[in-house]
Write a protein that holds these residues in place. Structure first.
Motif, short mmCIF file in Angstrom:
data_model
loop_
_atom_site.label_atom_id
_atom_site.label_comp_id
_atom_site.label_asym_id
_atom_site.label_seq_id
_atom_site.Cartn_x
_atom_site.Cartn_y
_atom_site.Cartn_z
N GLN A 61 -20.63 -20.84 -31.15
CA GLN A 61 -20.92 -21.89 -31.76
C GLN A 61 -22.24 -22.01 -32.67
O GLN A 61 -22.33 -22.39 -33.90
CB GLN A 61 -20.65 -23.47 -30.71
N ALA A 64 -21.87 -19.58 -35.63
CA ALA A 64 -20.81 -20.21 -36.70
C ALA A 64 -21.70 -21.21 -37.18
O ALA A 64 -21.55 -21.46 -38.52
CB ALA A 64 -19.66 -20.87 -35.99
N THR A 67 -23.85 -19.08 -39.96
CA THR A 67 -23.46 -18.56 -40.68
C THR A 67 -22.16 -19.12 -41.64
O THR A 67 -21.63 -18.10 -42.34
CB THR A 67 -22.98 -17.18 -39.78
N GLN A 69 -19.26 -19.34 -40.23
CA GLN A 69 -18.02 -18.83 -39.78
C GLN A 69 -17.43 -19.81 -39.06
O GLN A 69 -17.85 -20.82 -38.68
CB GLN A 69 -18.21 -17.67 -38.69
N ARG A 70 -15.94 -19.54 -38.77
CA ARG A 70 -15.28 -20.70 -38.06
C ARG A 70 -15.60 -20.55 -36.62
O ARG A 70 -15.57 -19.50 -36.25
CB ARG A 70 -13.79 -20.58 -38.55
N PHE A 71 -15.31 -21.77 -36.14
CA PHE A 71 -15.44 -21.65 -34.77
C PHE A 71 -14.42 -22.58 -34.14
O PHE A 71 -14.08 -23.59 -34.52
CB PHE A 71 -16.83 -22.73 -34.10
#
Length: 72
Positions: A61, A64, A67, A69-71
């Motif tokens: 997490q 994410a 960055t 990104q999906r968590f």
């Protein structure tokens, strides 16, 4: 880098906390394509420590959040 930033922020982190943060920090730097000793990396380290101290304890997490990104 995380150790140095943690000292400057006067944060009390256990060795386990630091190990988790180091892994997250390395991954953030890798994904962002930045050197771990660069000024942007230092800012990322500060944010990671602050997020961790605010209660976000999941390494994925944290990555994410820094960055995009999906968590799950």
């Amino acid at each position: 880098m995380i150790h140095d930033v943690a000292k400057k922020l006067s944060s009390v982190l256990t060795p386990e906390d630091l190990a988790l943060l180091e892994k997250a920090f390395a991954r953030v730097c890798e994904l962002r394509g930045i050197s771990q000793t660069s000024p942007p990396a230092q800012e990322s380290a500060k944010v990671l420590i602050n997020l961790y101290q605010s209660g976000i304890r999941n390494r994925f997490q944290l990555v994410a959040m820094l960055t995009g990104q999906r968590f799950p």
